[in-house]
Design a protein around this motif. Structure first.
Motif, PDB file in Angstrom:
ATOM      1  N   ALA A 197       0.810  -1.221   0.000  1.00 23.03           N
ATOM      2  CA  ALA A 197       0.000   0.000   0.000  1.00 23.03           C
ATOM      3  C   ALA A 197       0.846   1.275   0.000  1.00 23.03           C
ATOM      4  N   PRO A 198       0.309   2.326  -0.617  1.00 19.97           N
ATOM      5  CA  PRO A 198       0.959   3.632  -0.460  1.00 19.97           C
ATOM      6  C   PRO A 198       0.837   4.077   0.988  1.00 19.97           C
ATOM      7  N   MET A 199       1.931   4.516   1.592  1.00 23.60           N
ATOM      8  CA  MET A 199       1.881   4.992   2.984  1.00 23.60           C
ATOM      9  C   MET A 199       2.780   6.211   3.128  1.00 23.60           C
ATOM     10  N   MET A 200       2.161   7.334   3.451  1.00 18.79           N
ATOM     11  CA  MET A 200       2.913   8.575   3.632  1.00 18.79           C
ATOM     12  C   MET A 200       3.983   8.366   4.689  1.00 18.79           C
ATOM     13  N   MET A 247       1.510   9.042  -1.309  1.00 15.47           N
ATOM     14  CA  MET A 247       0.686   9.962  -2.098  1.00 15.47           C
ATOM     15  C   MET A 247       1.486  11.241  -2.392  1.00 15.47           C
ATOM     16  N   GLN A 257       1.191   7.172  -6.756  1.00 14.50           N
ATOM     17  CA  GLN A 257      -0.131   7.572  -6.289  1.00 14.50           C
ATOM     18  C   GLN A 257      -0.225   9.090  -6.255  1.00 14.50           C
ATOM     19  N   LYS A 265      -7.771   4.118  -5.853  1.00 16.18           N
ATOM     20  CA  LYS A 265      -7.808   3.511  -4.510  1.00 16.18           C
ATOM     21  C   LYS A 265      -8.858   4.253  -3.702  1.00 16.18           C
ATOM     22  N   ARG A 318      -8.194   4.263  10.165  1.00 19.52           N
ATOM     23  CA  ARG A 318      -7.692   2.972   9.703  1.00 19.52           C
ATOM     24  C   ARG A 318      -8.018   1.871  10.702  1.00 19.52           C
ATOM     25  N   ASN A 366      -8.248  -4.321   0.401  1.00 24.76           N
ATOM     26  CA  ASN A 366      -7.223  -3.806   1.315  1.00 24.76           C
ATOM     27  C   ASN A 366      -7.837  -3.616   2.704  1.00 24.76           C
ATOM     28  N   GLY A 411      -6.260  -4.655   6.895  1.00 19.51           N
ATOM     29  CA  GLY A 411      -6.191  -5.610   7.994  1.00 19.51           C
ATOM     30  C   GLY A 411      -5.534  -6.942   7.713  1.00 19.51           C
ATOM     31  N   GLY A 453      -0.683  -3.039   3.783  1.00 17.83           N
ATOM     32  CA  GLY A 453       0.019  -1.836   4.210  1.00 17.83           C
ATOM     33  C   GLY A 453       0.846  -2.071   5.459  1.00 17.83           C
ATOM     34  N   ARG A 454       0.219  -1.874   6.610  1.00 15.52           N
ATOM     35  CA  ARG A 454       0.964  -1.874   7.864  1.00 15.52           C
ATOM     36  C   ARG A 454       1.728  -3.166   8.116  1.00 15.52           C
TER      37      ARG A 454
HETATM   38  C1  FMN Z   1       1.444   5.564   7.931  1.00 14.57           C
HETATM   39  C2  FMN Z   1       0.392   5.376   6.869  1.00 14.57           C
HETATM   40  C3  FMN Z   1       0.339   6.242   5.802  1.00 14.57           C
HETATM   41  C4  FMN Z   1      -0.627   6.071   4.789  1.00 14.57           C
HETATM   42  N1  FMN Z   1      -0.604   6.894   3.684  1.00 14.57           N
HETATM   43  C5  FMN Z   1      -1.435   6.622   2.646  1.00 14.57           C
HETATM   44  C6  FMN Z   1      -1.304   7.302   1.405  1.00 14.57           C
HETATM   45  O1  FMN Z   1      -0.408   8.135   1.196  1.00 14.57           O
HETATM   46  N2  FMN Z   1      -2.201   7.003   0.414  1.00 14.57           N
HETATM   47  C7  FMN Z   1      -3.181   6.050   0.591  1.00 14.57           C
HETATM   48  O2  FMN Z   1      -3.972   5.802  -0.323  1.00 14.57           O
HETATM   49  N3  FMN Z   1      -3.306   5.388   1.747  1.00 14.57           N
HETATM   50  C8  FMN Z   1      -2.444   5.627   2.765  1.00 14.57           C
HETATM   51  N4  FMN Z   1      -2.513   4.873   3.898  1.00 14.57           N
HETATM   52  C9  FMN Z   1      -3.527   3.801   3.993  1.00 14.57           C
HETATM   53  C10 FMN Z   1      -2.960   2.477   3.478  1.00 14.57           C
HETATM   54  O3  FMN Z   1      -2.635   2.584   2.104  1.00 14.57           O
HETATM   55  C11 FMN Z   1      -3.978   1.336   3.675  1.00 14.57           C
HETATM   56  O4  FMN Z   1      -5.136   1.645   2.928  1.00 14.57           O
HETATM   57  C12 FMN Z   1      -4.373   1.162   5.132  1.00 14.57           C
HETATM   58  O5  FMN Z   1      -3.229   1.200   5.981  1.00 14.57           O
HETATM   59  C13 FMN Z   1      -5.119  -0.152   5.335  1.00 14.57           C
HETATM   60  O6  FMN Z   1      -4.323  -1.246   4.969  1.00 14.57           O
HETATM   61  P1  FMN Z   1      -3.541  -2.147   6.076  1.00 14.57           P
HETATM   62  O7  FMN Z   1      -4.553  -2.572   7.097  1.00 14.57           O
HETATM   63  O8  FMN Z   1      -2.988  -3.301   5.301  1.00 14.57           O
HETATM   64  O9  FMN Z   1      -2.495  -1.287   6.684  1.00 14.57           O
HETATM   65  C14 FMN Z   1      -1.579   5.030   4.896  1.00 14.57           C
HETATM   66  C15 FMN Z   1      -1.498   4.145   5.989  1.00 14.57           C
HETATM   67  C16 FMN Z   1      -0.515   4.295   6.949  1.00 14.57           C
HETATM   68  C17 FMN Z   1      -0.430   3.294   8.093  1.00 14.57           C
END
Ligand code: FMN
Length: 331
Positions: free
Chosen positions: A13-16, A40, A67, A136, A183, A208, A210, A230-231
């Motif tokens: 996943a994209p994660m800032m 993003m 993204q 997304k 989240r 996506n 969990g 993601g996480r």
């Molecule tokens: C630290 C952090 C930053 C995130 N930044 C973005 C982002 O830039 N763009 C986006 O679409 N989702 C972002 N997300 C959400 C994740 O892409 C994902 O949708 C969300 O964490 C759920 O998936 P997971 O349960 O596998 O972590 C972010 C999540 C985390 C934890």
């Protein structure tokens, strides 16, 4: 330009503040196949900011998606063209972020209630680039959380030219919750995403939210085309080592933690020589020994302050030695 066929069975996943190029490089050491996403990047940042910093990546990161965050069709198309020119394999539009900053800019999750604008954006990007355009999104926002709402959103955006969606299986609550709470608090509803795939089977749908284990991912693949993680990829990256074999049926590589560290050491040396602070590299590998003997010491060594003029190779060698010694002791 030739576009690569993307196998989307598993993506990161994209994660800032997390999925920068250093983290992505580390991910690629673990899996040759998972699709990687940038953090993003807003259209404003890309058009007016330090473009090289935002777009830079290593060749081996492919398949790699950018993204984008924004709501202006022309700006999004301009940014997509730039990304395509830089060799990105996919443009993904963020319709899921609930943060105040993003809402103030009127993009991210709040755009779910403006299907017309999202369709215009997708349409414009689609007409401008040859690489795939994906969206997304969430399963809903606030009280717009029915199946029909999600279905109509996906159907309209599909009619505008997007056939690949990544759906975070919880809604976003646009006021009163932080992004982190958004989240965790809204409940996951995987069935809702499965139902979309059933109703619109020709679409490529990734789910996506969990997922922490490969067997969960495998069972999701009975219902949808792909899973985005993601996480868990950040907290327990080693889970990906099995992914190439189990998800992508490629058993040609599976490195040990030790081998991954050795490979990452060379990357650290190269990046430090270019002036990157070692902490900006090693912070991403902190979860590598999750659940293993020596994990705590590994995390501590990576978290401690690094004295100026530290030799990066020496630093990595010390860590490797220490974690290997701990592991041997426990065997
Ligand atoms: C630290 C952090 C930053 C995130 N930044 C973005 C982002 O830039 N763009 C986006 O679409 N989702 C972002 N997300 C959400 C994740 O892409 C994902 O949708 C969300 O964490 C759920 O998936 P997971 O349960 O596998 O972590 C972010 C999540 C985390 C934890």
């Amino acid at each position: 330009m030739q576009t690569r066929q993307i196998d989307r069975r598993l993506s990161i996943a994209p994660m800032m503040d997390h999925t920068d190029k250093h983290f992505r490089y580390f991910m690629r050491l673990l899996s040759k196949h998972v699709v990687l996403y940038t953090e993003m990047i807003t259209t404003g940042a890309l058009i007016h900011g330090d473009r090289k910093r935002f777009l830079d990546y290593e060749k081996r990161e492919h398949p790699l998606a950018i993204q984008l965050g924004g709501n202006n069709p022309n700006d999004l198309a301009e940014c997509s063209l730039i990304a395509e020119g830089e060799g990105y394999d996919e443009v993904n539009l963020n319709i899921g972020c609930p943060s105040d900053r993003v809402q103030n800019g009127q993009f991210g999750a709040c755009l779910m209630s403006n299907t017309k604008l999202v369709s215009e954006c997708v349409n414009k990007i689609q007409a401008t680039v040859k690489i795939p355009v994906t969206v997304k999104t969430r399963i809903g926002i606030d009280d717009q959380d029915s199946y029909e709402f999600l279905y109509n959103f996906i159907k309209s955006v599909n009619d505008a030219g997007c056939d690949t969606f990544i759906i975070h299986a919880r809604k976003a609550i646009l006021s009163g919750l932080s992004p982190k709470q958004n989240r965790e608090i809204p409940p996951l509803n995987y069935e809702r995403v499965h139902a979309i795939k059933q109703s619109l089977p020709s679409l490529n749908i990734s789910i996506n939210g969990g997922f922490t284990e490969l067997d969960q991912i495998q069972s999701q693949l009975q219902h949808v085309d792909g899973v985005m993680v993601g996480r868990a990829a950040y907290q327990n990256p080693f889970m990906l080592v099995e992914a190439d074999n189990v998800i992508f049926n490629d058993d040609s590589s599976s490195l040990t933690r030790h081998e991954i560290l050795e490979e990452f050491k060379h990357y650290v040396a190269k990046q430090c020589a270019l002036g990157v602070n070692i902490k900006n590299l090693t912070r991403h590998i902190i979860g590598l020994y999750q659940g293993q003997p020596g994990a705590r010491q590994f995390r501590r060594m990576l978290s401690d302050a690094v004295p100026e003029n530290t030799n990066p190779v020496q630093f990595m060698d010390n860590i490797i030695q220490s974690v290997t010694a701990k592991k041997n002791l426990s065997e």
